[in-house]
Design a protein around this motif. Structure first.
Motif, short mmCIF file in Angstrom:
data_model
loop_
_atom_site.label_atom_id
_atom_site.label_comp_id
_atom_site.label_asym_id
_atom_site.label_seq_id
_atom_site.Cartn_x
_atom_site.Cartn_y
_atom_site.Cartn_z
N CYS A 171 -79.59 12.09 8.68
CA CYS A 171 -79.42 13.54 8.53
C CYS A 171 -79.74 13.99 7.11
CB CYS A 171 -77.99 13.93 8.89
SG CYS A 171 -77.57 13.55 10.58
N THR A 196 -81.31 10.72 14.69
CA THR A 196 -79.87 10.56 14.94
C THR A 196 -79.64 10.15 16.39
OG1 THR A 196 -79.37 12.22 13.26
CG2 THR A 196 -77.64 11.74 14.85
N VAL A 201 -74.85 16.72 8.12
CA VAL A 201 -74.64 15.85 9.28
C VAL A 201 -74.06 16.67 10.44
CG1 VAL A 201 -73.25 13.93 10.18
CG2 VAL A 201 -74.32 13.74 7.93
#
Lengths: 113, 415
Positions: B118, B131, B187
């Motif tokens: 991220c 991710t 994130v």
């Protein structure tokens, strides 16, 4: 990792940003003190730039930069950092981060595979 | 030992250990593809060996060790061809880890993986894809499907993202303490984006439940890895509470059902309880509520109301006011106007919309919200006109059908 830090002008900033910007000498002291800067300097404005190319064996020389933009390169530094995060930390302390715009470009050595 | 039992044991061990194994192999070798390949190899070996040898006493350790051994083999083979300092160091470290019982600082490695995937220097689409691939463990094909692109396109996107990590020197590490807050926010933004793409896709199918479920899982992992971060808890709470409504969001015919008309018995009440618990934990940090926690507060007020009429709209409006102060956006302003409409009546809702007319002008959901408020206010002709406008800018097919149904009701003078 070696990074070339392009220091560019950017008209998009406020008086408050100018006031908040640290002094360039402070930055130099910090970055040289940490041994993270190999070299760097200021550059004359684009009105003093010369662009050239060779086409069909003929040299063509013109006045001015690659491209006319409001964000022209005003200086550069070569940094030697552990990784991008460290380079970002170093660049974020540069006065032109407040009143200009910085671009970090990793070196791509010619002898690299 | 049946193959099925062994296969189930392998699947369990992978679910429990995949992320730890991949993260620790990336940490040691710096090679993302090698990490994935070694895990895959260990899984294949397990599927081969466990039906014959029986399930090992500690399946997780078996899988970890096998993946690490595989990494050693690959690196040794590579080293014969050419010597690389990084690989030599990795070999030494892997070999050392194999001899001890200490599983190593796994928690840290998973966090490092998350922060690296991220990193704000990566393009957003790349962060989302990587991710889902490296943290959630989805295949390239699954991610490609979720984002309606070809497998080749998604493969390219993943490759470019991994290349940037390597070429730009993005370190595999947890950010410095003074950057932790903003990097954590980055994130959380990725996890939230994955959720919205599953829960309210901008195109194609109405919902992609699998993607939304992955996001809920990811949010749980982030909250577990960053237990002191109130916004990580807030996001986990928000996603649990929203996702709990998934079964009630469409009727038997697959048509959209709005929050107001949903059969609340079909909400996932275990997930609501989990969401409320996460919300309580976020509150317990004592920090002023942030972007995700405020939204979770709103979702919690909906989740605990018997029906739309019994909802505490006054508190919902207060939460929207706080959200607007924190991060002004047309979506929030519009949602606030809807809540005002429920609290003070549709005319007040319309006034709240018109108050912000300029900034909302280009927002595609504006006509639908106005149409609904006008319908409630009994201004049928104006409502029908607004519904026609809304149909024209509907983003998904089910949304368009829903609006057309409403338009039909208003035009035919049905309530």
């Amino acid at each position: 990792m070696k990074y070339l830090l392009f220091v560019a002008c950017d008209p998009d900033h406020t008086e408050a940003d100018v006031a908040a910007a640290p002094d360039i000498d402070e930055w130099l002291e910090y970055v040289n003190g940490k041994g993270l800067r190999i070299t760097g300097d200021r550059l004359r404005p684009v009105s003093d730039a010369t662009t050239l190319r060779v086409r069909g064996g003929e040299l063509l020389v013109t006045d001015g930069p690659f491209a006319e933009t409001t964000e022209w390169i005003a200086g550069f530094d070569i940094l030697e950092c552990e990784d991008l995060d460290q380079a970002i930390e170093v660049a974020a302390k540069h006065p032109m981060a407040y009143t200009g715009r910085l671009e970090l470009r990793p070196f791509w050595p010619l002898d690299d595979e | 030992m049946t193959d099925a039992r062994a296969a189930a044991a392998v699947a369990d061990a992978v679910a429990a250990q995949r992320l730890r194994i991949v993260a620790s192999l990336i940490q040691v070798t710096g090679d993302w593809d090698l990490a994935e390949d070694c895990l895959q190899d260990a899984v294949e070996r397990a599927l081969e060996r466990w039906p014959v040898d029986g399930i090992p006493d500690n399946p997780s350790a078996w899988l970890t060790t096998t993946a690490r051994r595989r990494a050693i083999d690959v690196l040794r083979r590579r080293q014969k061809e050419r010597t690389k300092l990084r690989e030599a160091q990795a070999l030494a470290e892997l070999a050392r880890d194999l001899t001890g019982d200490d599983p190593g600082p796994y928690g840290d490695d998973r966090l490092k993986l998350l922060f690296t995937c991220c990193h704000p220097a990566l393009p957003m689409a790349g962060r989302v894809a990587l991710t889902l691939k490296s943290v959630a463990g989805l295949s390239t094909r699954q991610i490609a499907r979720a984002f309606l692109v070809s497998e080749a396109t998604m493969g390219q996107r993943l490759l470019r993202t991994k290349n940037k990590i390597e070429h730009a020197g993005i370190g595999f590490r947890v950010p410095a303490p003074h950057r932790l807050a903003e990097r954590t926010a980055a994130v959380l933004a990725v996890v939230y984006l994955i959720f919205t793409e599953g829960y309210a896709p901008t195109e194609g199918e109405p919902f992609r439940d699998d993607l939304a479920a992955e996001a809920v899982q990811l949010a749980g992992l982030v909250a577990q890895l960053l237990p002191d971060d109130d916004e990580a808890l807030g996001l986990h709470a928000l996603l649990l509470l929203q996702n709990a409504r998934r079964a009630a969001r469409a009727d038997a015919g697959g048509e959209l059902v709005t929050l107001e008309d949903q059969d609340r018995a079909r909400w996932d009440h275990d997930q609501i309880d989990a969401g409320l618990a996460a919300l309580a934990a976020a509150r317990a940090t004592g920090r002023p509520p942030g972007y995700y926690r405020l939204q979770a507060e709103i979702a919690g007020l909906h989740a605990t109301a018997a029906d739309a009429g019994a909802t505490d709209w006054a508190r919902i409006v207060i939460a929207y006011d706080a959200l607007l102060a924190l991060r002004p956006s047309p979506v929030i302003a519009l949602n606030r106007a809807v809540a005002v409409g429920f609290r003070d009546g549709p005319e007040a809702g319309l006034a709240a919309v018109d108050e912000r007319g300029d900034e909302l002008a280009d927002y595609p959901l504006l006509p639908a919200v106005r149409a609904d408020l006008l319908r409630r206010a009994g201004r049928r002709r104006e409502s029908a006109a607004a519904y026609r406008e809304a149909v024209a800018v509907a983003r998904t097919e089910p949304e368009r059908r829903y609006l057309e149904r409403r338009l039909g009701d208003v035009a035919a003078d049905r309530p």
